[in-house]
Write a protein that holds these residues in place. Structure first.
Motif, PDB file in Angstrom:
ATOM      1  N   ASP A  82       1.047  -0.988   0.114  1.00  0.00           N
ATOM      2  CA  ASP A  82       0.186   0.094  -0.074  1.00  0.00           C
ATOM      3  C   ASP A  82       0.825   1.365   0.003  1.00  0.00           C
ATOM      4  N   ALA A  83       2.129   0.871   0.442  1.00  0.00           N
ATOM      5  CA  ALA A  83       2.642   2.319  -0.010  1.00  0.00           C
ATOM      6  C   ALA A  83       2.980   2.902  -1.335  1.00  0.00           C
ATOM      7  N   ALA A  84       2.535   4.034  -1.277  1.00  0.00           N
ATOM      8  CA  ALA A  84       2.101   5.227  -2.907  1.00  0.00           C
ATOM      9  C   ALA A  84       2.026   6.593  -2.372  1.00  0.00           C
ATOM     10  N   VAL A  85       2.106   7.400  -3.652  1.00  0.00           N
ATOM     11  CA  VAL A  85       1.123   8.426  -3.203  1.00  0.00           C
ATOM     12  C   VAL A  85      -0.371   8.398  -3.059  1.00  0.00           C
ATOM     13  N   TYR A  86      -0.611   8.787  -2.529  1.00  0.00           N
ATOM     14  CA  TYR A  86      -2.178   8.960  -2.768  1.00  0.00           C
ATOM     15  C   TYR A  86      -2.913  10.120  -3.021  1.00  0.00           C
ATOM     16  N   TYR A  87      -4.334  10.323  -4.136  1.00  0.00           N
ATOM     17  CA  TYR A  87      -4.674  11.753  -5.040  1.00  0.00           C
ATOM     18  C   TYR A  87      -5.766  11.932  -4.138  1.00  0.00           C
ATOM     19  N   CYS A  88      -6.041  12.537  -3.800  1.00  0.00           N
ATOM     20  CA  CYS A  88      -7.917  13.251  -3.215  1.00  0.00           C
ATOM     21  C   CYS A  88      -8.522  13.691  -4.549  1.00  0.00           C
ATOM     22  N   ILE A  89      -9.300  13.126  -5.150  1.00  0.00           N
ATOM     23  CA  ILE A  89      -9.243  14.497  -6.999  1.00  0.00           C
ATOM     24  C   ILE A  89     -10.652  14.814  -7.466  1.00  0.00           C
ATOM     25  N   LEU A  90     -11.269  15.687  -7.438  1.00  0.00           N
ATOM     26  CA  LEU A  90     -12.905  16.137  -7.724  1.00  0.00           C
ATOM     27  C   LEU A  90     -12.616  15.664  -9.275  1.00  0.00           C
ATOM     28  N   SER A  91     -14.284  14.973  -9.428  1.00  0.00           N
ATOM     29  CA  SER A  91     -14.757  15.322 -10.642  1.00  0.00           C
ATOM     30  C   SER A  91     -15.967  14.671 -10.933  1.00  0.00           C
ATOM     31  N   GLY A  92     -16.153  14.742 -12.012  1.00  0.00           N
ATOM     32  CA  GLY A  92     -17.454  14.677 -12.499  1.00  0.00           C
ATOM     33  C   GLY A  92     -19.166  15.464 -13.191  1.00  0.00           C
ATOM     34  N   GLY A  93     -19.608  15.848 -13.229  1.00  0.00           N
ATOM     35  CA  GLY A  93     -20.404  16.068 -14.436  1.00  0.00           C
ATOM     36  C   GLY A  93     -19.735  16.880 -15.087  1.00  0.00           C
ATOM     37  N   SER A  94     -19.656  18.018 -15.213  1.00  0.00           N
ATOM     38  CA  SER A  94     -18.765  18.758 -16.948  1.00  0.00           C
ATOM     39  C   SER A  94     -17.544  18.868 -16.336  1.00  0.00           C
ATOM     40  N   ASN A  95     -16.599  18.373 -15.254  1.00  0.00           N
ATOM     41  CA  ASN A  95     -15.600  18.470 -14.771  1.00  0.00           C
ATOM     42  C   ASN A  95     -14.707  17.251 -14.847  1.00  0.00           C
ATOM     43  N   TYR A  96     -14.198  16.366 -16.195  1.00  0.00           N
ATOM     44  CA  TYR A  96     -13.492  15.643 -16.280  1.00  0.00           C
ATOM     45  C   TYR A  96     -12.334  14.593 -16.493  1.00  0.00           C
ATOM     46  N   LYS A  97     -11.892  16.563 -16.124  1.00  0.00           N
ATOM     47  CA  LYS A  97     -10.311  16.362 -16.063  1.00  0.00           C
ATOM     48  C   LYS A  97      -9.417  16.643 -14.784  1.00  0.00           C
ATOM     49  N   LEU A  98      -8.841  14.931 -14.207  1.00  0.00           N
ATOM     50  CA  LEU A  98      -8.863  14.916 -13.502  1.00  0.00           C
ATOM     51  C   LEU A  98      -6.867  15.909 -13.047  1.00  0.00           C
ATOM     52  N   THR A  99      -7.633  16.244 -11.476  1.00  0.00           N
ATOM     53  CA  THR A  99      -6.762  17.062 -11.066  1.00  0.00           C
ATOM     54  C   THR A  99      -5.471  16.783 -10.198  1.00  0.00           C
ATOM     55  N   PHE A 100      -4.365  16.372 -10.464  1.00  0.00           N
ATOM     56  CA  PHE A 100      -3.376  15.325  -9.818  1.00  0.00           C
ATOM     57  C   PHE A 100      -3.175  16.763  -8.748  1.00  0.00           C
ATOM     58  N   GLY A 101      -2.503  16.628  -7.862  1.00  0.00           N
ATOM     59  CA  GLY A 101      -1.576  17.930  -7.092  1.00  0.00           C
ATOM     60  C   GLY A 101      -0.283  17.108  -6.508  1.00  0.00           C
ATOM     61  N   LYS A 102      -0.209  16.995  -5.292  1.00  0.00           N
ATOM     62  CA  LYS A 102       0.971  16.330  -4.888  1.00  0.00           C
ATOM     63  C   LYS A 102       0.759  15.261  -4.113  1.00  0.00           C
ATOM     64  N   GLY A 103      -0.617  14.993  -3.184  1.00  0.00           N
ATOM     65  CA  GLY A 103      -1.140  13.513  -2.663  1.00  0.00           C
ATOM     66  C   GLY A 103      -0.168  13.811  -1.866  1.00  0.00           C
ATOM     67  N   THR A 104      -0.238  12.258  -1.297  1.00  0.00           N
ATOM     68  CA  THR A 104      -0.097  12.579   0.108  1.00  0.00           C
ATOM     69  C   THR A 104       1.124  10.918  -0.430  1.00  0.00           C
ATOM     70  N   LEU A 105       2.147  11.023   0.220  1.00  0.00           N
ATOM     71  CA  LEU A 105       2.399  10.581  -0.065  1.00  0.00           C
ATOM     72  C   LEU A 105       2.919   9.050   1.762  1.00  0.00           C
ATOM     73  N   LEU A 106       2.549   7.769   1.596  1.00  0.00           N
ATOM     74  CA  LEU A 106       2.053   6.695   2.492  1.00  0.00           C
ATOM     75  C   LEU A 106       3.247   6.399   2.426  1.00  0.00           C
ATOM     76  N   THR A 107       3.831   6.015   3.985  1.00  0.00           N
ATOM     77  CA  THR A 107       5.177   5.288   4.321  1.00  0.00           C
ATOM     78  C   THR A 107       4.936   3.468   5.052  1.00  0.00           C
ATOM     79  N   VAL A 108       4.540   2.868   4.531  1.00  0.00           N
ATOM     80  CA  VAL A 108       4.404   1.596   5.816  1.00  0.00           C
ATOM     81  C   VAL A 108       5.417   1.147   6.112  1.00  0.00           C
ATOM     82  N   ASN A 109       5.392   0.899   7.467  1.00  0.00           N
ATOM     83  CA  ASN A 109       7.029   0.507   8.177  1.00  0.00           C
ATOM     84  C   ASN A 109       6.400  -0.986   8.343  1.00  0.00           C
ATOM     85  N   PRO A 110       7.105  -1.516   8.244  1.00  0.00           N
ATOM     86  CA  PRO A 110       7.402  -3.616   8.489  1.00  0.00           C
ATOM     87  C   PRO A 110       7.078  -4.089   9.831  1.00  0.00           C
TER      88      PRO A 110
END
Lengths: 110, 114
Positions: A82-110
């Motif tokens: 699950d270690a990845a950059v997670y993006y929260c994005i608003l879209s829908g209606g006439s807004n089909y362009k996904l806007t990727f910000g910097k997101g959250t870098l999730l680090t998972v420790n063993p």
């Protein structure tokens, strides 16, 4: 375009739950809240999306505030994969362009 | 069920050459989107196409870049006379419908311009 705000990074331990927050105070009535994640050197992967009600799927849960101005992605038991950059994005209606910000870098420790 | 397929996965070109990137959407999807990710940056929308139509190319550079999605075959992103600044990862996504529908991404083509 409606914007989202996420923490730059978060850390979790393996097999523990992770709550990734997202603020979207300017969300419009037709915007869906989408979550994607991107593992290193891969394309974005769809995680979950919702409009008003909380949503669950095999990957995660999405909790949406009653006023829809914030949401939380919940990974119930984090794994190393699950270690990845997670993006929260608003879209829908006439807004089909996904806007990727910097997101959250999730680090998972063993 | 095959997801979005992109090829080649890696492409090396010298300055001035042409680059052709191909994208096959999920079977049954008729909407294709191209995004570019420059090093250390987020993905940026380039163009949105339906079969045989360009719907929105507002994110595409005015010169040297073109895109198509023919009736038959994959969508093509074409970059003519590449420059070093074109080096990036190019991602294609597809969706069955436009409004509110989830976009599913391919693995990307990593273009390196020497």
């Amino acid at each position: 375009d409606a914007k989202t705000t996420q923490p730059n990074s978060m850390e979790s331990n393996e097999e523990e739950p992770v709550h990734l927050p997202c603020n979207h105070s300017t969300i419009s009535g037709t915007d869906y809240i989408h979550w994607y994640r991107q593992l290193p050197s891969q394309g974005p992967e769809y995680v979950i999306h919702g409009l008003t009600s909380n949503v669950n799927n095999r990957m995660a849960s999405l909790a949406i505030a009653e006023d829809r101005k914030s949401s939380t992605l919940i990974l119930h038991r984090a794994t190393l994969r699950d270690a990845a950059v997670y993006y929260c994005i608003l879209s829908g209606g006439s807004n089909y362009k996904l806007t990727f910000g910097k997101g959250t870098l999730l680090t998972v420790n063993p | 069920n095959a997801g979005v397929m992109q090829n080649p996965r890696h492409l090396v070109r010298r300055r001035g050459q042409e680059a052709r990137l191909r994208c096959s959407p999920v079977k049954g999807h008729s909407h294709v989107y191209w995004y570019r990710q420059l090093p250390e940056e987020g993905l940026k929308f380039m163009v949105y196409l339906q079969k045989e139509n360009i719907i929105d190319e507002s994110g595409m550079p005015k010169e040297r870049f073109s895109a198509e999605f023919p009736k038959e075959g994959p969508s093509i992103l074409r970059i003519q006379q590449v420059v070093r600044g074109d080096s990036a990862a190019y991602f294609c996504a597809s969706s069955p419908l436009k409004q509110g529908e989830t976009q599913y991404f391919g693995p990307g083509t990593r273009l390196l311009v020497l």
